[in-house]
Each structure stands twice: as structure tokens, then as C-alpha cells.
Design a protein around this motif. Structure first.
Motif, PDB file in Angstrom:
ATOM      1  N   GLY A 158       0.816  -1.208   0.000  1.00  0.00           N
ATOM      2  CA  GLY A 158       0.000   0.000   0.000  1.00  0.00           C
ATOM      3  C   GLY A 158       0.849   1.258   0.000  1.00  0.00           C
ATOM      4  N   TRP A 162       0.872   4.049  -2.881  1.00  0.00           N
ATOM      5  CA  TRP A 162       0.525   5.414  -2.493  1.00  0.00           C
ATOM      6  C   TRP A 162       1.644   6.381  -2.844  1.00  0.00           C
ATOM      7  N   HIS A 176      -5.006   2.648   0.172  1.00  0.00           N
ATOM      8  CA  HIS A 176      -4.043   1.826  -0.563  1.00  0.00           C
ATOM      9  C   HIS A 176      -3.648   0.589   0.254  1.00  0.00           C
ATOM     10  N   ALA A 177      -3.402   0.780   1.550  1.00  0.00           N
ATOM     11  CA  ALA A 177      -3.035  -0.350   2.411  1.00  0.00           C
ATOM     12  C   ALA A 177      -4.200  -1.324   2.551  1.00  0.00           C
TER      13      ALA A 177
END
Length: 192
Positions: A158, A162, A176-177
């Protein structure tokens, strides 16, 4: 050079990553890092034991935030849902400076075996913090370890996505994570 200035740790990390990228890890000295950051060499050593430790600046805080998020997840949360809560908590502290540093840090680590080793140790520490938090929730040991390792992998994936994403994308790290964790969750289903 001023001895005590705000954000000294961050300036040292940025200076080191820039120098590692420009001239390589091995060729960079602590004196050069301190000079670039605008501090004395002794100030450097007040913040870090050696130049390798710059890579893990903030690891204790990140570990704590991941563990707190897991601990505070709802009681009925699955282990991966608890890990997602940890990822959200830790991601909330990552700002533009972390995002800008990402690609340069990745390049510096890729170019140095010593930094790769230190990065691996950092990942072990993050996984250990998440494993302990999951175990405290009553998650069995093998499940806690696996969920924590997936959490570390999701965080790394992530963060990479990102930090390399379009700068017009104002989403923080958390989406994202969490997307990376969902992808990994789906991928584990195909292992059987």
C-alpha cells in the motif's frame, strides 16, 4: 549549525535518503548527513546509533499504532479485520512528507544490501507487534503470525502504491493499504 531545531529527526532522514540516492549508502558518512541536515555530528548521534538506523526512524511509533488499532478493533472482528483496523490507525499518521520520501527510500534500500537487511528487521518488528496484539485478542498463534505477516505485506504494498501514485490523488495511505490487504486476502483463498 544549530544544535536543537524542530523536526531534526525528519531532516536527518531526508538528508540521509537524499545522500544515499545521490552517492550510495557506503559512500555516505554520518558527517555528510549531519551537514546536509544542518546539525552537528553529535546531534546525529543523539537521534541515531548509526546511519543504518535512519531507515527505521519511527518504527516504534508505527508498531505501537498498528498494535493499538488491532487492540481497539471490535471484539467480533476477524484477525484480518483487526489487522485492517491497525493499518487504518497507522496510515492516518502518514502525511505528504512520508509520501514524497517513499520512492527515494525504496531506491536507497534497493541499492544497499545492508539497508535491505535493516528493512527486513524492521518488517520483523512490525509483524511481532501485530502478532502480539492479535494474540492478546485470543487469536491462535499460527493465525496471529499469518495475519500479521499479511498486514506487513499489505502495509508495504500500500505504501509503495501510495507513494508512486499520481500526486493529484489526495487519498491518504489507508485506502491503498486496505486495498492491498483485500488483494492478499483474495490471493490466500487461491492457495488451496
Amino acid at each position: 549549525m544549530a544544535r536543537w531545531q524542530p523536526e531534526t529527526t525528519q531532516r536527518l532522514v531526508v538528508a540521509a535518503v537524499d545522500l544515499f540516492t545521490e552517492q550510495g549508502y557506503d559512500a555516505t558518512t554520518v558527517a555528510q548527513i549531519a551537514d546536509r541536515a544542518g546539525v552537528t555530528k553529535s546531534t546525529f548521534f543523539r537521534h541515531f546509533a548509526d546511519k543504518r538506523e535512519l531507515l527505521v526512524a519511527g518504527q516504534e511509533t508505527l508498531s505501537r499504532l498498528l498494535a493499538e488499532g488491532i487492540t481497539e478493533a471490535p471484539a467480533n472482528a476477524t484477525p484480518l479485520d483487526a489487522v485492517a483496523a491497525g493499518l487504518e490507525r497507522a496510515s492516518a499518521t502518514m502525511g505528504p512528507a512520508n509520501r514524497e520520501l517513499g520512492p527515494r527510500l525504496k531506491a536507497a534500500v534497493a541499492a544497499s544490501t545492508e539497508l535491505q537487511e535493516r528493512d527486513a528487521l524492521k518488517n520483523v518488528g512490525l509483524a511481532a507487534a501485530m502478532t502480539a496484539a492479535l494474540a492478546a485478542r485470543g487469536v491462535p498463534d499460527p493465525v496471529a503470525h499469518l495475519a500479521a505477516e499479511l498486514g506487513v505485506l499489505a502495509f508495504k504494498r500500500g505504501y509503495a502504491q501510495w507513494s508512486e501514485a499520481d500526486r493529484d490523488d489526495e487519498e491518504g495511505l489507508a485506502p491503498h493499504a486496505l486495498a492491498a490487504l483485500r488483494e492478499l486476502r483474495t490471493a490466500t483463498a487461491s492457495l488451496e
